[in-house]
Write an enzyme that holds these catalytic residues in place. Sequence first.
Site, PDB file in Angstrom:
ATOM      1  CE1 TYR A 172      -4.558  -1.812   0.817  1.00 29.58           C
ATOM      2  CE2 TYR A 172      -2.969  -3.045   2.196  1.00 29.58           C
ATOM      3  CZ  TYR A 172      -3.738  -2.595   1.019  1.00 29.58           C
ATOM      4  OH  TYR A 172      -4.748  -3.994   1.278  1.00 29.58           O
ATOM      5  CB  CYS A 173       2.572   2.961  -2.463  1.00 30.19           C
ATOM      6  SG  CYS A 173       3.684   4.168  -3.293  1.00 30.19           S
ATOM      7  CG  LEU A 174      -0.928   4.236   2.034  1.00 33.62           C
ATOM      8  CD1 LEU A 174      -1.649   4.661   3.388  1.00 33.62           C
ATOM      9  CD2 LEU A 174      -2.029   3.834   0.738  1.00 33.62           C
TER      10      LEU A 174
END
Length: 185
Positions: A172-174
């Site tokens: 999950y690249c936030l």
Amino acid sequence: MNVSIKLEINYNIMIMNMKKINLVAMALLIAVFNACSQTKPDGKVVQGSSEDVKTFSEAKPNAYWKKVLSPEAYEIMVEKGTETPFNNPYWNNHEKGIYVSAATGKPLFSSDTKFESGTGWPSFFKPIDPKAIMIVKDDSFGMERDEVVERSTGLHLGHVFNDGPAPTGLRYCLDSYALKFIKAK
């Protein structure tokens, strides 16, 4: 023909071509900004946007988010922008705590699932509660990606990829500005 006259003619042709290029570039920019808008020209809300109360129970008009979010958070969460890698608040944060939505304060991710992805953005292998987020298709910029949005509002948080560590294999690249960090006591 005199050399200075030739130069002046070439200069005038060059200026006219630059004006044409600028007009085309301006038209393209206007088209891009209109395409990214979440409200149609007729005032109707785009289905699946952060203003879509039928899909997202806590969706609000963009004007509301503009008042309550920082300019950076608004750009990321409402306009679906992204921040500069390696130059954002949480990519290199190693403190223990939880990451909550910058818009609602709802818990989203824990430092226990954060890992160094090398991308320059905070990366996690799983959310605190999978029901707090939603994955939607994102076909922007000619790519097909899985966008991560806050389930209650539809606001953009980042993207998820299948190149993360065990046990989930997910990354999950936030965007840091879509989050607020609450340090553990």
